[in-house]
Design a protein around this motif. Structure first.
Motif, PDB file in Angstrom:
ATOM      1  N   GLY A   1     110.506  40.076 -39.023  1.00 16.46           N
ATOM      2  CA  GLY A   1     111.439  40.299 -40.127  1.00 16.46           C
ATOM      3  C   GLY A   1     112.288  39.089 -40.412  1.00 16.46           C
ATOM      4  O   GLY A   1     112.183  38.037 -39.777  1.00 16.46           O
ATOM      5  N   VAL A   2     113.188  39.250 -41.394  1.00 22.24           N
ATOM      6  CA  VAL A   2     113.975  38.112 -41.846  1.00 22.24           C
ATOM      7  C   VAL A   2     114.885  37.588 -40.741  1.00 22.24           C
ATOM      8  O   VAL A   2     115.088  36.382 -40.612  1.00 22.24           O
ATOM      9  N   ALA A   3     115.449  38.478 -39.917  1.00 24.31           N
ATOM     10  CA  ALA A   3     116.325  37.999 -38.846  1.00 24.31           C
ATOM     11  C   ALA A   3     115.546  37.195 -37.816  1.00 24.31           C
ATOM     12  O   ALA A   3     116.054  36.222 -37.255  1.00 24.31           O
ATOM     13  N   GLY A   4     114.293  37.608 -37.555  1.00 22.79           N
ATOM     14  CA  GLY A   4     113.461  36.828 -36.640  1.00 22.79           C
ATOM     15  C   GLY A   4     113.138  35.458 -37.197  1.00 22.79           C
ATOM     16  O   GLY A   4     113.105  34.458 -36.464  1.00 22.79           O
ATOM     17  N   ILE A   5     112.888  35.379 -38.506  1.00 25.73           N
ATOM     18  CA  ILE A   5     112.617  34.090 -39.140  1.00 25.73           C
ATOM     19  C   ILE A   5     113.857  33.204 -39.102  1.00 25.73           C
ATOM     20  O   ILE A   5     113.776  32.006 -38.823  1.00 25.73           O
ATOM     21  N   VAL A   6     115.029  33.800 -39.372  1.00 26.80           N
ATOM     22  CA  VAL A   6     116.284  33.038 -39.308  1.00 26.80           C
ATOM     23  C   VAL A   6     116.528  32.548 -37.889  1.00 26.80           C
ATOM     24  O   VAL A   6     116.965  31.409 -37.671  1.00 26.80           O
ATOM     25  N   ALA A   7     116.255  33.397 -36.905  1.00 30.06           N
ATOM     26  CA  ALA A   7     116.428  32.979 -35.511  1.00 30.06           C
ATOM     27  C   ALA A   7     115.487  31.836 -35.161  1.00 30.06           C
ATOM     28  O   ALA A   7     115.854  30.917 -34.417  1.00 30.06           O
ATOM     29  N   ARG A   8     114.276  31.870 -35.694  1.00 28.08           N
ATOM     30  CA  ARG A   8     113.324  30.784 -35.440  1.00 28.08           C
ATOM     31  C   ARG A   8     113.817  29.471 -36.037  1.00 28.08           C
ATOM     32  O   ARG A   8     113.632  28.400 -35.454  1.00 28.08           O
ATOM     33  N   ALA A   9     114.448  29.536 -37.206  1.00 27.80           N
ATOM     34  CA  ALA A   9     114.873  28.321 -37.899  1.00 27.80           C
ATOM     35  C   ALA A   9     116.214  27.803 -37.394  1.00 27.80           C
ATOM     36  O   ALA A   9     116.406  26.591 -37.250  1.00 27.80           O
ATOM     37  N   PHE A  10     117.170  28.703 -37.134  1.00 32.19           N
ATOM     38  CA  PHE A  10     118.539  28.285 -36.847  1.00 32.19           C
ATOM     39  C   PHE A  10     119.051  28.735 -35.484  1.00 32.19           C
ATOM     40  O   PHE A  10     120.195  28.443 -35.144  1.00 32.19           O
ATOM     41  N   GLY A  11     118.266  29.460 -34.727  1.00 31.39           N
ATOM     42  CA  GLY A  11     118.705  29.892 -33.414  1.00 31.39           C
ATOM     43  C   GLY A  11     118.998  31.387 -33.356  1.00 31.39           C
ATOM     44  O   GLY A  11     119.188  32.055 -34.371  1.00 31.39           O
ATOM     45  N   GLU A  12     119.045  31.894 -32.137  1.00 35.21           N
ATOM     46  CA  GLU A  12     119.218  33.332 -31.910  1.00 35.21           C
ATOM     47  C   GLU A  12     120.531  33.845 -32.476  1.00 35.21           C
ATOM     48  O   GLU A  12     120.606  34.961 -33.007  1.00 35.21           O
TER      49      GLU A  12
ATOM     50  N   ALA B   1     122.192  32.878 -35.128  1.00 33.92           N
ATOM     51  CA  ALA B   1     122.095  33.076 -36.576  1.00 33.92           C
ATOM     52  C   ALA B   1     121.304  34.341 -36.892  1.00 33.92           C
ATOM     53  O   ALA B   1     121.649  35.097 -37.810  1.00 33.92           O
ATOM     54  N   GLY B   2     120.236  34.596 -36.148  1.00 29.95           N
ATOM     55  CA  GLY B   2     119.483  35.823 -36.348  1.00 29.95           C
ATOM     56  C   GLY B   2     120.318  37.057 -36.068  1.00 29.95           C
ATOM     57  O   GLY B   2     120.205  38.076 -36.756  1.00 29.95           O
ATOM     58  N   ALA B   3     121.187  36.966 -35.058  1.00 32.18           N
ATOM     59  CA  ALA B   3     122.063  38.095 -34.743  1.00 32.18           C
ATOM     60  C   ALA B   3     123.057  38.353 -35.878  1.00 32.18           C
ATOM     61  O   ALA B   3     123.388  39.509 -36.177  1.00 32.18           O
ATOM     62  N   VAL B   4     123.536  37.299 -36.518  1.00 29.53           N
ATOM     63  CA  VAL B   4     124.464  37.466 -37.651  1.00 29.53           C
ATOM     64  C   VAL B   4     123.787  38.245 -38.771  1.00 29.53           C
ATOM     65  O   VAL B   4     124.387  39.139 -39.385  1.00 29.53           O
ATOM     66  N   VAL B   5     122.513  37.934 -39.053  1.00 24.76           N
ATOM     67  CA  VAL B   5     121.777  38.672 -40.077  1.00 24.76           C
ATOM     68  C   VAL B   5     121.665  40.139 -39.688  1.00 24.76           C
ATOM     69  O   VAL B   5     121.795  41.034 -40.525  1.00 24.76           O
ATOM     70  N   GLY B   6     121.429  40.408 -38.403  1.00 19.87           N
ATOM     71  CA  GLY B   6     121.398  41.789 -37.940  1.00 19.87           C
ATOM     72  C   GLY B   6     122.718  42.500 -38.153  1.00 19.87           C
ATOM     73  O   GLY B   6     122.755  43.672 -38.540  1.00 19.87           O
ATOM     74  N   TRP B   7     123.817  41.811 -37.939  1.00 19.52           N
ATOM     75  CA  TRP B   7     125.146  42.383 -38.184  1.00 19.52           C
ATOM     76  C   TRP B   7     125.329  42.713 -39.659  1.00 19.52           C
ATOM     77  O   TRP B   7     125.920  43.740 -40.002  1.00 19.52           O
ATOM     78  N   TRP B   8     124.859  41.831 -40.535  1.00 18.81           N
ATOM     79  CA  TRP B   8     125.012  42.089 -41.976  1.00 18.81           C
ATOM     80  C   TRP B   8     124.357  43.417 -42.345  1.00 18.81           C
ATOM     81  O   TRP B   8     124.926  44.214 -43.082  1.00 18.81           O
ATOM     82  N   PHE B   9     123.159  43.635 -41.837  1.00 22.70           N
ATOM     83  CA  PHE B   9     122.473  44.889 -42.145  1.00 22.70           C
ATOM     84  C   PHE B   9     123.204  46.076 -41.522  1.00 22.70           C
ATOM     85  O   PHE B   9     123.406  47.110 -42.166  1.00 22.70           O
ATOM     86  N   PHE B  10     123.602  45.938 -40.270  1.00 22.09           N
ATOM     87  CA  PHE B  10     124.260  47.040 -39.566  1.00 22.09           C
ATOM     88  C   PHE B  10     125.552  47.437 -40.271  1.00 22.09           C
ATOM     89  O   PHE B  10     125.884  48.628 -40.364  1.00 22.09           O
TER      90      PHE B  10
ATOM     91  N   ALA C   1     114.620  38.489 -31.532  1.00 22.26           N
ATOM     92  CA  ALA C   1     113.988  38.371 -32.838  1.00 22.26           C
ATOM     93  C   ALA C   1     114.360  39.604 -33.632  1.00 22.26           C
ATOM     94  O   ALA C   1     113.546  40.446 -33.910  1.00 22.26           O
ATOM     95  N   PRO C   2     115.675  39.734 -33.992  1.00 21.64           N
ATOM     96  CA  PRO C   2     116.099  40.947 -34.650  1.00 21.64           C
ATOM     97  C   PRO C   2     115.555  41.003 -36.041  1.00 21.64           C
ATOM     98  O   PRO C   2     115.275  40.008 -36.646  1.00 21.64           O
ATOM     99  N   THR C   3     115.384  42.185 -36.601  1.00 13.18           N
ATOM    100  CA  THR C   3     114.934  42.249 -37.966  1.00 13.18           C
ATOM    101  C   THR C   3     115.873  43.054 -38.807  1.00 13.18           C
ATOM    102  O   THR C   3     116.334  44.080 -38.387  1.00 13.18           O
ATOM    103  N   THR C   4     116.127  42.551 -39.981  1.00  8.82           N
ATOM    104  CA  THR C   4     116.846  43.345 -40.951  1.00  8.82           C
ATOM    105  C   THR C   4     115.960  43.541 -42.151  1.00  8.82           C
ATOM    106  O   THR C   4     116.393  43.518 -43.265  1.00  8.82           O
ATOM    107  N   ALA C   5     114.698  43.666 -41.921  1.00 11.37           N
ATOM    108  CA  ALA C   5     113.830  43.981 -43.028  1.00 11.37           C
ATOM    109  C   ALA C   5     114.260  45.334 -43.493  1.00 11.37           C
ATOM    110  O   ALA C   5     113.908  46.328 -42.961  1.00 11.37           O
TER     111      ALA C   5
END
Length: 488
Positions: free
Chosen positions: A98-109, A111-120, A16-20
């Motif tokens: 955070g937003v990555a956790g919400i994305v992971a909940r909706a589209f899978g882990e 997708a949440g990791a991709v959001v984490g990469w965007w922030f990183f 449940a990564p977060t990029t908040a």
């Protein structure tokens, strides 16, 4: 806005990564130990207001001329469904992470990791932009050129990474103090500029075509990309179902006054010169209060940009470690030293040095950097509101659909910069699809400690010599050889 607001992300370990990308340190609590309305408003404004606003009015004026005011207005109206969607998600999923956790909940882990990469990936560009803004303001007050601005930016970055390597971070109170100083500076600029506004500077209102307004909106999106911070505040907010919608409304009202007032002051006072200045607020204050006030503005800008860079680098270092511990980055990045994610910090330092070197070599200013940051944050917003389409129902679903349409339109107006999130997405998916990538690390209990430490031991993979499968194959081959030798 990820532009360098003095706000740090609240980062949780994946899946449940977060990029908040904003700070959520509690500062003011009510009697029950939860954040009250005033504290949440302050933190929400801080999540959206950052040092990037020190240069955005001039960059927007360079893109669309006086019509940049229309771009600001369109952006503020478009931020309403975005704010409403993230608020609804925060109320319905308060523990999503955070937003990555919400994305992971909706589209899978994944997708949440991709959001984490965007922030990183965005933070090295953010840190460079923040430091360069501070350098530009100091160089402007000294009457020096861009070479001095680059030198000051490098000095700021060295100081920021040295502080983070030593474990020196800004507290929540200091972060909010920096945001308050920035808001105060903007109000001073607006008030002192009012008597000097020349209405002739607004004619012609749209010197270029309407597409330039769309490009300005895409650039300015970075100024409203912070609503996902609400999803990390919910667990500590008093009566979130009632408080968060009111907070969103007040925050939009405050930002409308500050952003539109600043844009009008910049264009109305500087006119065509607004497009060519690296320190627009400094120029406006000098007109209103005289050259003596310029030095104070430059010092405030320097402190704001250095503080924001410190906060974002710290957040990105912990985000990288969380991604690595969950198997979404190479495992060695997640190893900590003394509790600090120094390897992740070293990766951030190398990436920031590369971005800074490229900017210095080509003579780039803050404009191209902010366009890249803006499109990465727009991609984060698209993922978040699209998750709202999947997770919300009723009127909230309709609002989420509208927010998705708005954010996709912003991405479409970004032009070639949209390749940035596409490339990062490809790299993230390639890594997560590798069969021999590091598996999620296990929590291990360190000697002399009752609590598990950070995950430091990765589970063995198919390619690892410690994997049990090769050992079983070797034993099987030895048994076969013994059987054959016995038969002979």
């Amino acid at each position: 806005m990820i532009t360098l607001r003095a706000a740090a992300p609240a980062l949780a370990a994946l899946p449940a990564p977060t990029t908040a990308v904003r700070p959520t340190a509690p500062v003011s609590h009510n009697a029950a130990g939860r954040l009250g309305f005033g504290a949440v408003v302050a933190m929400s404004v801080g999540a959206l207001l950052g040092p990037g606003v020190l240069v955005l009015p001039a960059l927007a004026a360079a893109t669309a001329g006086p019509a940049s005011l229309a771009a600001w207005a369109v952006l503020l109206v478009a931020s309403v469904p975005i704010a409403a969607t993230f608020t609804a998600l925060a109320v319905r999923y308060p523990q999503a992470g955070g937003v990555a956790g919400i994305v992971a909940r909706a589209f899978g882990e994944r997708a949440g990791a991709v959001v984490g990469w965007w922030f990183f990936v965005a933070v090295p560009v953010v840190a460079t932009t923040s430091a360069l803004i501070g350098g530009q303001y100091l160089a402007a007050v000294m009457g020096a050129g861009r070479l001095t601005a680059y030198a000051v930016a490098v000095a700021i970055l060295v100081l920021v990474f040295a502080a983070n390597a030593g474990g020196v971070h800004l507290s929540g109170r200091v972060q909010l103090g920096l945001v308050a100083a920035l808001a105060g500076l903007l109000l001073v600029v607006i008030v002192t500029a009012a008597p000097h506004v020349d209405l002739d500077n607004f004619v012609p209102f749209m010197p270029r075509d309407a597409w330039s307004v769309g490009q300005a909106v895409a650039l300015l999106f970075v100024a409203v990309a912070g609503w996902e911070a609400c999803s990390t505040l919910t667990p500590v907010v008093d009566r979130p179902r009632r408080t968060l919608p009111r907070v969103a409304a007040v925050t939009i009202a405050v930002l409308t006054v500050l952003y539109l007032g600043l844009a009008a002051a910049t264009v109305g006072v500087l006119g065509p010169d607004a497009a060519s200045t690296d320190a627009p607020l400094l120029a406006v204050v000098t007109v209103g209060l005289g050259p003596a006030a310029g030095g104070l503005v430059a010092v405030v800008a320097l402190l704001l940009t250095a503080g924001a860079a410190n906060v974002y680098v710290a957040g990105a270092a912990h985000a990288g470690a969380a991604l690595a511990e969950s198997g979404h980055l190479p495992a060695w990045i997640g190893r900590r030293s003394g509790g600090e994610p120094r390897r992740s910090l070293a990766v951030q330092a190398a990436a920031t040095a590369a971005v800074t070197a490229v900017c210095c070599s080509v003579g780039a200013g803050t404009g191209p950097l902010l366009r890249v940051v803006s499109v990465l944050l727009a991609a984060v917003a698209v993922a978040g509101v699209a998750a709202g389409v999947m997770l919300l129902r009723g009127r909230a679903f309709i609002v989420a659909v509208a927010a998705t349409a708005v954010t996709v339109a912003v991405l479409a107006a970004a032009g070639p910069a949209v390749l940035a999130p596409a490339v990062v997405t490809g790299a993230a998916l390639l890594w997560t699809c590798l069969p021999a990538r590091a598996a999620p690390a296990r929590l291990v209990r360190t000697a002399g400690s009752r609590e598990p430490s950070a995950a430091v031991v990765a589970a063995p993979t198919r390619a690892s010599p410690a994997s049990p499968r090769p050992a079983r194959r070797r034993r099987r081959r030895r048994r076969k050889r013994r059987v054959k030798s016995g038969r002979r």
